[in-house]
Design an enzyme around this catalytic site. Structure first.
Site, mmCIF file in Angstrom:
data_model
loop_
_atom_site.group_PDB
_atom_site.id
_atom_site.type_symbol
_atom_site.label_atom_id
_atom_site.label_comp_id
_atom_site.label_asym_id
_atom_site.label_seq_id
_atom_site.Cartn_x
_atom_site.Cartn_y
_atom_site.Cartn_z
ATOM 1 C CE LYS A 1 -2.611 -0.624 3.817
ATOM 2 N NZ LYS A 1 -3.237 -0.544 4.831
ATOM 3 C CG HIS B 1 -14.231 25.786 -7.700
ATOM 4 N ND1 HIS B 1 -15.501 25.924 -7.424
ATOM 5 C CD2 HIS B 1 -13.239 26.740 -8.079
ATOM 6 C CE1 HIS B 1 -15.414 27.470 -7.480
ATOM 7 N NE2 HIS B 1 -14.150 27.955 -7.868
ATOM 8 C CB SER C 1 -16.981 16.641 -10.845
ATOM 9 O OG SER C 1 -16.275 18.089 -10.293
ATOM 10 C CG LEU D 1 -28.754 21.658 -10.355
ATOM 11 C CD1 LEU D 1 -29.257 21.704 -8.743
ATOM 12 C CD2 LEU D 1 -29.306 23.195 -10.871
ATOM 13 C CG HIS D 2 -20.888 20.138 -10.977
ATOM 14 N ND1 HIS D 2 -20.098 21.152 -10.533
ATOM 15 C CD2 HIS D 2 -20.056 18.981 -10.556
ATOM 16 C CE1 HIS D 2 -18.854 20.804 -10.224
ATOM 17 N NE2 HIS D 2 -18.642 19.419 -10.592
ATOM 18 C CB VAL E 1 -30.937 32.273 -13.917
ATOM 19 C CG1 VAL E 1 -30.034 33.483 -14.891
ATOM 20 C CG2 VAL E 1 -32.294 33.122 -13.578
ATOM 21 N N GLY F 1 -25.545 29.678 -14.720
ATOM 22 C CA GLY F 1 -24.485 30.424 -14.715
ATOM 23 C C GLY F 1 -24.433 31.579 -13.568
ATOM 24 C CG HIS G 1 -20.222 28.611 -6.214
ATOM 25 N ND1 HIS G 1 -19.786 28.122 -5.263
ATOM 26 C CD2 HIS G 1 -19.928 27.945 -7.214
ATOM 27 C CE1 HIS G 1 -19.025 27.253 -5.519
ATOM 28 N NE2 HIS G 1 -18.888 27.012 -6.980
ATOM 29 N NE ARG H 1 -14.519 28.612 -10.814
ATOM 30 C CZ ARG H 1 -15.292 27.496 -10.936
ATOM 31 N NH1 ARG H 1 -14.785 26.422 -11.123
ATOM 32 N NH2 ARG H 1 -16.254 27.746 -10.236
ATOM 33 C CE LYS I 1 -28.117 29.541 2.339
ATOM 34 N NZ LYS I 1 -29.236 28.974 1.401
ATOM 35 C CG ASP J 1 -20.374 26.489 -15.419
ATOM 36 O OD1 ASP J 1 -19.520 25.889 -16.063
ATOM 37 O OD2 ASP J 1 -20.883 26.089 -14.344
ATOM 38 N NE ARG K 1 -13.302 20.663 -11.614
ATOM 39 C CZ ARG K 1 -14.007 21.431 -11.181
ATOM 40 N NH1 ARG K 1 -14.741 20.738 -10.365
ATOM 41 N NH2 ARG K 1 -14.075 22.564 -10.959
ATOM 42 N NE ARG L 1 -20.999 3.187 6.182
ATOM 43 C CZ ARG L 1 -22.117 3.351 6.628
ATOM 44 N NH1 ARG L 1 -22.452 4.830 6.749
ATOM 45 N NH2 ARG L 1 -22.930 2.490 6.401
#
Ligand code: CMX
Length: 472
Positions: free
Chosen positions: A199, A273, A279, A308-309, A351, A353, A356, A365, A404, A411, A437, A457
């Site tokens: 390992k 990020h 992701s 949404l991502h 909407v 883009g 977050h 970015r 928020k 994006d 990514r 876990r």
């Protein structure tokens, strides 16, 4: 000092490094190159591992029992926002300031990473070195990464055949994920594990898989693009050019120097990020079961493919074009944009883009891409719309107390830039995000295995169990 924080570049070559160097640059390609002499990435990581392992050991011994904060019922019901429960060393996101890669802001890496063209954009090879080592590479080190990636780029024929057989209306992200799952046959980590590797050495084959995946992504991604949107003809990797030039060539846009520069910027800023986004966390989670980098990244990309991502990448342009079509104009006025945003909100849609989970200011970015647009395409009518949206959309979203963060995210800008240079097929945009990514999430995966992070876990509870905990 944290060995993986900001630091000087340059390092000594010890016995282990010489062996690794020889293996990679000697046996693999049969010759030692000038760039290899500048130092190879794997030997650099090997150098860093003992110190970093010691650092984690000390962190546990000294602070292991300290609390990182409370977990509330709201947090459990609210997508685990704000729970600090993971270590992710390659980048850190500040709500106000945005992302820092190994301590460096986007503006700083634009100044400090070697560029391919004088005064131009940083490169994915440079950010890879920084993410993996915590140190800024010099030009020769960046070149050594380019050469190494180019030498690993070939894609097995059976993977090409799988992609060629995909129906043209299978989403490009599904094809990318499919290709990675198929490429998994090549995993050196899976093989090493099967052969009983110790390992302590997991990281070595995870590193090799990482470099192989990154190297093969341009050919895989370009094949998807050429098959779905063009003539199905894919060029070859040019051993003498950098990653972004190769990728642009394969896509069919390599003649446009500005597009190539855009690719360099795009691949750098989308790379990482921190760890909590879908992701990144998925790649990390799946990898924690010792699934190899191919399987782990494929899982992460499936999350990136959600609207949404990462898929917001394509949704933004779709939203703008639908607005223009609805209004029958090329450049809507600010008032028309405001009206269209209200219409989107009242129909129960987001909407794309904007907003977050962590950021509370304009995404740097986004700002980096805006600067690119102001420099290279300030008169593009779609850019003008993006610019006008920047001025009016946050105010409208800000009227909704529940939102928020009303500010634009990464994006909101990328599609307009790609479209300007002729890459108009928005369904493809998230594939570019995915290629980038991979640089971040796989860099962290190398360190996950080098530091022996365990299988993840966390504890879950039933609604009843929560009620019982607090009702007395
Ligand atoms: N448009 C409309 N409503 C929005 C919104 C937006 N741009 N951003 C947030 N909201 C809504 C949420 O849907 C949520 O509504 P409900 O309570 O009715 O479910 C409410 O405001 C609160 O959300 P939040 O706490 O401000 O934001 P979240 O952390 O829940 O979600 C994000 C973050 C990005 C998913 C959300 O802002 C969003 O959906 N934005 C549009 C899609 C997008 O651009 N995604 C890309 C993000 C960057 C990336 O990962 O690539």
């Amino acid at each position: 000092m944290n060995v993986l924080g900001k630091g000087k570049s340059g390092f000594g070559v010890n016995k282990l490094n010489k062996d690794v160097l020889g293996k990679i640059f000697g046996a693999q390609r049969g010759k030692a190159t000038e760039a290899a002499a500048a130092g190879c990435l794997k030997s650099k990581i090997a150098d860093l591992i003992p110190t970093k392992r010691e650092e984690i050991k000390q962190l546990k011994a000294e602070f292991g029992s300290k609390s990182l904060g409370d977990t509330t019922v709201d947090m459990a019901l609210g997508g685990m926002r704000g729970i600090k429960g993971m270590v992710w060393d390659t980048s850190l996101l500040d709500a106000e300031e945005g992302i820092r890669f190994r301590g460096y802001s986007i503006e700083e890496i634009q100044k400090l990473l070697p560029t391919h063209v004088e005064g131009g954009e940083p490169t994915p090879e440079g950010i890879l070195w920084l993410l993996l080592t915590g140190e800024l590479p010099n030009k020769a080190q960046v070149k050594s990464v380019t050469e190494d990636l180019n030498s690993r780029a070939a894609v097995p024929e059976y993977v090409e055949e799988i992609l060629d057989r995909c129906p043209r209306d299978l989403h490009p992200m599904s094809q990318l994920s499919l290709a990675l799952n198929a490429l998994q046959r090549e995993s050196l980590f899976a093989k090493a594990y099967n052969d009983g590797v110790n390992k302590n050495l997991y990281w070595e084959s995870v590193y090799e898989d990482t470099m192989n995946v990154l190297a093969k992504l341009p050919l895989v991604a370009a094949r998807i693009y050429r098959n779905v949107f063009k003539d199905g003809v894919v060029g070859k990797i040019d051993q003498n050019v950098d990653y972004s030039q190769n990728f642009a060539n394969l896509l069919g846009f390599g003649d446009n120097e500005k597009f190539v520069e855009l690719m360099r910027l795009y691949l750098v800023i989308h790379s990482d990020h921190e760890g909590g986004n879908v992701s990144a966390h998925t790649t990390h989670l799946v990898g924690s079961a010792l699934s190899d980098p191919y399987l782990s990244l494929a899982a992460g990309l499936n999350g990136l493919a959600g609207p949404l991502h990462g898929l917001a990448n394509q949704e933004v342009l779709r939203w703008i074009l639908a607005m223009n079509a609805d209004l029958g104009v090329e450049t809507p006025t600010k008032d028309q944009i405001v009206e269209y945003v209200r219409k989107t909100l009242s129909s129960g849609r987001v909407v794309p883009g904007f907003g977050h989970a962590v950021l509370r200011k304009t995404d740097p970015r986004y700002t980096a891409q805006r600067h690119f647009a102001l420099k290279h395409l300030k008169d593009d009518p779609l850019f003008m719309t993006v610019s006008n949206m920047f001025e009016v959309v946050p105010k409208v979203l800000g009227e909704q107390a529940k939102i928020k963060n009303p500010w634009p995210n990464v994006d909101a800008h990328s599609g307009v830039l790609l479209r300007h240079y002729g890459l108009v097929e928005q369904d493809y945009y998230t594939v570019l995000f995915g290629v980038s990514r991979a640089f971040g999430v796989l860099s962290q995966l190398v360190w996950d295995r080098a530091l022996g992070f365990p299988i993840e876990r966390p504890k879950s509870l039933t609604v009843d169990a929560i009620r019982k905990m607090f009702s007395k």
